[in-house]
Design an enzyme around this catalytic site. Sequence first.
Site, PDB file in Angstrom:
ATOM      1  N   HIS A   1       0.820  -1.215   0.000  1.00 58.30           N
ATOM      2  CA  HIS A   1       0.000   0.000   0.000  1.00 58.30           C
ATOM      3  C   HIS A   1       0.857   1.271   0.000  1.00 58.30           C
ATOM      4  O   HIS A   1       0.356   2.351  -0.317  1.00 58.30           O
ATOM      5  CB  HIS A   1      -0.975  -0.002   1.184  1.00 58.30           C
TER       6      HIS A   1
ATOM      7  N   ASP B   1       0.202  -7.746   1.481  1.00 61.75           N
ATOM      8  CA  ASP B   1       0.563  -6.329   1.572  1.00 61.75           C
ATOM      9  C   ASP B   1       2.074  -6.121   1.664  1.00 61.75           C
ATOM     10  O   ASP B   1       2.569  -5.429   2.558  1.00 61.75           O
ATOM     11  CB  ASP B   1      -0.126  -5.657   2.754  1.00 61.75           C
TER      12      ASP B   1
ATOM     13  N   SER C   1       4.810   2.782   7.912  1.00 56.70           N
ATOM     14  CA  SER C   1       4.472   1.523   7.251  1.00 56.70           C
ATOM     15  C   SER C   1       5.613   1.099   6.334  1.00 56.70           C
ATOM     16  O   SER C   1       6.158   1.908   5.585  1.00 56.70           O
ATOM     17  CB  SER C   1       3.188   1.669   6.421  1.00 56.70           C
TER      18      SER C   1
END
Length: 352
Positions: free
Chosen positions: A103, A133, A207
């Site tokens: 993402h 992911d 992230s």
Amino acid sequence: MEYIAKPVLLGLLVAAILVLAFPQFRPQTDDDVTDLMTLSQSNLGTDWIGPVSYARAVSRAAPSVVNIYTLQAARSRSDASNRISLGSGVIMQSDGLLLTNHHVIEGAVKILVLLYDGREVPATVVGTDPEIDLAVLKIEADNLSPIALGEPSQARIGDIVLAIGNPSGIGQSVTQGIISAKGRNGLRLNIFENFIQTDAAINSGSSGGALIDAYGNLLGINTATLNNVGSTGISFAIPADAAAKVLTDITQYGHVVRGWLGISAHFGLASNEQGITKIFGVTSVEPGGPTAKAGLIPGDIIFKIDGFPVTDPHASINQITNVTPGQPVKLSIIRQDTVIEFTVIAGNRPLH
């Protein structure tokens, strides 16, 4: 003199009796102080091995964590402006292979990586795995510092962990916490979930960064934080061993290789002579798929996979996807009150 000597002698006698009866009244010598220090230190417990500072762990891992800046394409004609988004990544190999979250780079038309030493280099996408992911990136640069891999399977709930990333684009930062849980799933964040849960803060921009142990070894790739009201201190990381497999598969095969049986099933409970059993009820079978070739049909009830009882959907799915395509999988099923054993040759999970 007689009047003075008698009280003095009496006082010395009382003092001697007090010292003998109450040793704490004795003056402390250097040896006594040493004994007290030893006693105080022993109260810490003989199994205490935790460091007072985690600076060494951070200095070992920090050069392997990078900041990622992406230029996102315009969303629509009405919103023609390009957008810049932030994230983090981890150098996995000295040849410039990085891991980050899918993402973080999804929809990017340009990716720029800022290294720990201040160098800026462009990155290309080697491959992605949206189902877990993760994404593999490649940069061309010298003197890179790949991170040391830890052992997430050996990590324990309560272990100290450190999260390194680029929160809100302010620059590399470190947060500290513990492992709160392992094997978290059912969050509906990804198709395949087996998260390490931590209370170390993983903020926007972090992230794709590193979750390390107290020695600077990689335990996971920081991925998400629950932002619900009342959910402070709940963050998740993808275990490092699962991330390393994604990197290996993508670089070797171009995609992630996972086992596949070719069935759809619903999870439920069934009663038998031993009590209540967890099962998968087969709802459909992929024509020409592995289970169809083995002879399974809709309505079959699976209660064991490779001899292990069905426990929960995510554990069983992971059990199947971890099988190398071409390897046998033994299924114990119930069909019309009869137990039948099937051997299914796992196929390669189709790309989505």
